[in-house]
Design a protein around this motif. Structure first.
Motif, mmCIF file in Angstrom:
data_model
loop_
_atom_site.group_PDB
_atom_site.id
_atom_site.type_symbol
_atom_site.label_atom_id
_atom_site.label_comp_id
_atom_site.label_asym_id
_atom_site.label_seq_id
_atom_site.Cartn_x
_atom_site.Cartn_y
_atom_site.Cartn_z
ATOM 1 N N SER A 1 0.845 -1.191 0.000
ATOM 2 C CA SER A 1 0.000 0.000 0.000
ATOM 3 C C SER A 1 0.883 1.246 0.000
ATOM 4 O O SER A 1 2.066 1.195 0.345
ATOM 5 C CB SER A 1 -0.915 -0.003 1.228
ATOM 6 N N ILE A 2 0.285 2.373 -0.366
ATOM 7 C CA ILE A 2 1.031 3.611 -0.568
ATOM 8 C C ILE A 2 0.844 4.553 0.619
ATOM 9 O O ILE A 2 -0.283 4.785 1.071
ATOM 10 C CB ILE A 2 0.558 4.315 -1.852
ATOM 11 N N GLY A 3 1.958 5.116 1.104
ATOM 12 C CA GLY A 3 1.893 6.153 2.117
ATOM 13 C C GLY A 3 1.407 7.453 1.505
ATOM 14 O O GLY A 3 1.480 7.653 0.289
ATOM 15 N N ASP A 4 0.937 8.377 2.343
ATOM 16 C CA ASP A 4 0.329 9.587 1.793
ATOM 17 C C ASP A 4 0.882 10.888 2.358
ATOM 18 O O ASP A 4 0.346 11.959 2.074
ATOM 19 C CB ASP A 4 -1.191 9.554 1.998
ATOM 20 N N LYS A 5 1.980 10.829 3.132
ATOM 21 C CA LYS A 5 2.489 12.077 3.681
ATOM 22 C C LYS A 5 3.960 11.940 4.065
ATOM 23 O O LYS A 5 4.494 10.842 4.222
ATOM 24 C CB LYS A 5 1.676 12.506 4.899
ATOM 25 N N SER A 6 4.593 13.110 4.211
ATOM 26 C CA SER A 6 5.976 13.146 4.675
ATOM 27 C C SER A 6 6.020 12.903 6.176
ATOM 28 O O SER A 6 5.055 13.172 6.889
ATOM 29 C CB SER A 6 6.612 14.504 4.360
ATOM 30 N N GLU A 7 7.147 12.394 6.616
ATOM 31 C CA GLU A 7 7.380 12.223 8.047
ATOM 32 C C GLU A 7 8.767 12.744 8.382
ATOM 33 O O GLU A 7 9.747 12.396 7.707
ATOM 34 C CB GLU A 7 7.286 10.746 8.446
ATOM 35 N N VAL A 8 8.844 13.597 9.383
ATOM 36 C CA VAL A 8 10.129 14.111 9.860
ATOM 37 C C VAL A 8 10.345 13.585 11.268
ATOM 38 O O VAL A 8 9.510 13.783 12.152
ATOM 39 C CB VAL A 8 10.152 15.654 9.848
ATOM 40 N N PHE A 9 11.456 12.895 11.470
ATOM 41 C CA PHE A 9 11.781 12.336 12.783
ATOM 42 C C PHE A 9 12.496 13.409 13.612
ATOM 43 O O PHE A 9 13.585 13.867 13.248
ATOM 44 C CB PHE A 9 12.653 11.098 12.640
ATOM 45 N N ASP A 10 11.872 13.792 14.701
ATOM 46 C CA ASP A 10 12.387 14.850 15.571
ATOM 47 C C ASP A 10 13.275 14.217 16.632
ATOM 48 O O ASP A 10 12.798 13.781 17.686
ATOM 49 C CB ASP A 10 11.216 15.604 16.204
#
Length: 521
Positions: free
Chosen positions: A372-381
């Motif tokens: 399945s496809i992801g739909d957003k960016s993720e920034v690891f803080d």
């Protein structure tokens, strides 16, 4: 013949960027054809499309030649020699033909613009309109799964890094525009050598564009923009290929290799350790044993650990993911889910149809189910740095890295597979995509691949260190923590938008004039 040669030579500059300087000349035959076609009524739209199809097929056949190096596809269970040949040919020739079928439309669009009243009256604008259509065509390849933006012209310039720096202002499509515009101006000059006015205008335009591209590029290259703070990033290349990583027998080897290199990275002072795409070829959902083992490893080593693995969604969907484990053994709540999946590698488009007419293509997916496809960016803080993580095929789509940077990423990590490329030219071509993303966003890029090419790339797009393909190893480099945003990060593909508006305005005027004249009659 000359169009075919032009396509082949231009493709070779992308495969072997050492000869990328030839890109300033290899498209001249295309310009000669398009300008001549506009002046002649003998070549109609259908013929123009056919010539475009031929040029782009030659171009993409060179670009995708590495599919043949994948034979015998022994990492796919049950793949016979005959089926492997079919799949490799489908990749090399079939994908090239599919991309060429779309590319031929660019030739038609250019011819159509050349025939408008505005460009018939102001012929000197034709080279720049052709360059604009070409740039829009490259951008259009990012709009759906059927587009594969693997062969962009700027990739041929990665050995001439100063000339790529304008991508930090206007994006890599601007580099495409300049490359094509120079070729088209030279073609126009060759067709109008007897005209003093044409010689003056075209020579001035070519010189101006080259001075701008390399003059401003050199200025951008030498102006320091990196932040003073640094973070030590380690990239692990386990060299566990696709034909062994999925087997139960390789579990111990996988655990041993990545555990050992992570501890070595910690001993070298690494703050962040990046593993490749699906380095852990298992589902690491909350509560799973291997997820706990990775958390324990991060705590024992005292590092932030980015692990490529699979995760499940709320409804059981399977995702290609990157999970962030903190030095204290906790796990970041957010998980990056791959946003661009490889057709026939991670999902099968039109699966039921292809299983009926071409079963080998449907068997390319290693898992029993499509991802399945992801739909957003993720920034690891993290405590040390804000990390924008992407996965392999994502790096071909500039918007994904741009969104991560705009969301606060101070460095970018790319977890990649590449093992199915073997020792072909593809790993270098894939790495060149990361170099473009680094320049566009002004960010250091850590690229970890299962079997290579693993690289550390600075914010100017230069590879500062690497591990060659088919070796195992550890790469540790100091990354500057950059917080500034480039003009491109702030404006995105505004250049493409401007070109699109300009062309729509030209076509609207043409349609308006046509309607006005018909009414007068």
């Amino acid at each position: 013949m000359f169009l075919g040669l032009s396509g082949i030579l231009t493709g070779l500059t992308v495969v072997f960027p050492e000869i990328g300087f030839l890109q300033w000349l290899t498209l001249i035959p295309v310009g000669l054809f398009l300008i001549d076609a506009a002046a002649s009524d003998g070549i109609r739209a259908r013929g123009t499309y056919g010539y475009g199809l031929f040029f782009f097929w030659c171009y993409f056949a060179v670009i995708f030649h590495w599919f043949m190096d994948m034979y015998p596809l022994d990492f796919i269970d049950g793949m016979t020699p005959v089926a492997a040949i079919i799949v490799c040919l489908a990749g090399c020739l079939g994908l090239s033909g599919f991309q060429a079928a779309i590319g031929g439309l660019a030739f038609v669009a250019i011819r159509m613009l050349f025939k408008t009243r505005l460009l018939t009256r102001f012929e000197y604008l034709r080279p720049f309109c052709a360059a604009g259509i070409w740039a829009i065509h490259e951008w259009s390849q990012t709009l759906g799964w059927w587009g594969v933006p693997w062969g962009r012209l700027p990739l041929g310039q990665v050995k001439y890094i100063a000339g790529l720096q304008t991508a930090s202002l206007f994006g890599s499509y601007f580099v495409t525009f300049v490359l094509v515009a120079v070729n088209m101006c030279l073609a126009y000059l060759l067709l109008h050598l007897s005209s003093l006015g044409a010689r003056k205008v075209m020579i001035s335009a070519v010189c101006s564009m080259l001075v701008f591209q390399y003059g401003l590029g050199a200025l951008l290259y030498f102006v320091p923009v990196d932040g003073e703070e640094t973070v030590k990033v380690a990239m692990v290349q386990g060299n566990i290929s696709s034909d062994e990583k999925w087997s139960d027998e390789s579990t111990l080897k996988t655990m041993t290799v990545y555990w050992e290199y992570t501890h070595k990275a910690a001993d070298a002072g690494a703050d962040v350790v990046v593993w490749p795409e699906t380095a852990m070829p298992w589902v690491l959902d909350e509560g799973s044993l291997k997820r706990k083992e990775c958390a324990s490893l991060a705590k024992d080593a005292g590092v932030t650990l980015l692990v490529g693995a699979f995760t499940r969604g709320e409804n059981g969907e399977l995702y290609n993911s990157v999970i962030c484990f903190n030095p204290d053994g906790t796990v970041e709540d957010n998980v990056y889910l791959k946003r661009r999946l490889v057709p026939f590698g991670e999902f099968v488009p039109f699966r039921d149809f292809l299983e009926f007419i071409a079963p080998p293509l449907a068997d390319m997916v290693r898992n029993d189910e499509d991802l399945s496809i992801g739909d957003k960016s993720e920034v690891f803080d993290t405590d040390k740095v804000q990390i924008g993580s992407i996965i392999c095929y994502d790096q071909l789509y500039e918007a994904i890295s741009l969104e991560a940077t705009a969301a606060g990423a101070e460095i970018i990590t790319v977890s990649s597979n590449d093992s199915w490329f073997t020792s072909s030219a593809a790993p270098d071509m894939n790495n060149a995509q990361s170099q473009l993303r680094a320049i566009e966003n002004g960010r250091y890029v850590a690229r970890a691949a299962n079997t290579g090419l693993t690289t550390a790339i600075n914010s100017k797009g230069e590879v500062i260190d690497s591990i060659p393909p088919l070796d195992d190893g550890l790469l540790v480099a100091d990354f500057h923590v950059n917080t500034h945003q480039t003009l491109y990060t702030l404006t995105g593909n505004a250049f493409i938008l401007m070109l699109s508006v300009a062309f729509l305005a030209i076509l609207s005027c043409e349609i308006g004039m046509f309607i006005y004249k018909n009414k007068k009659r």
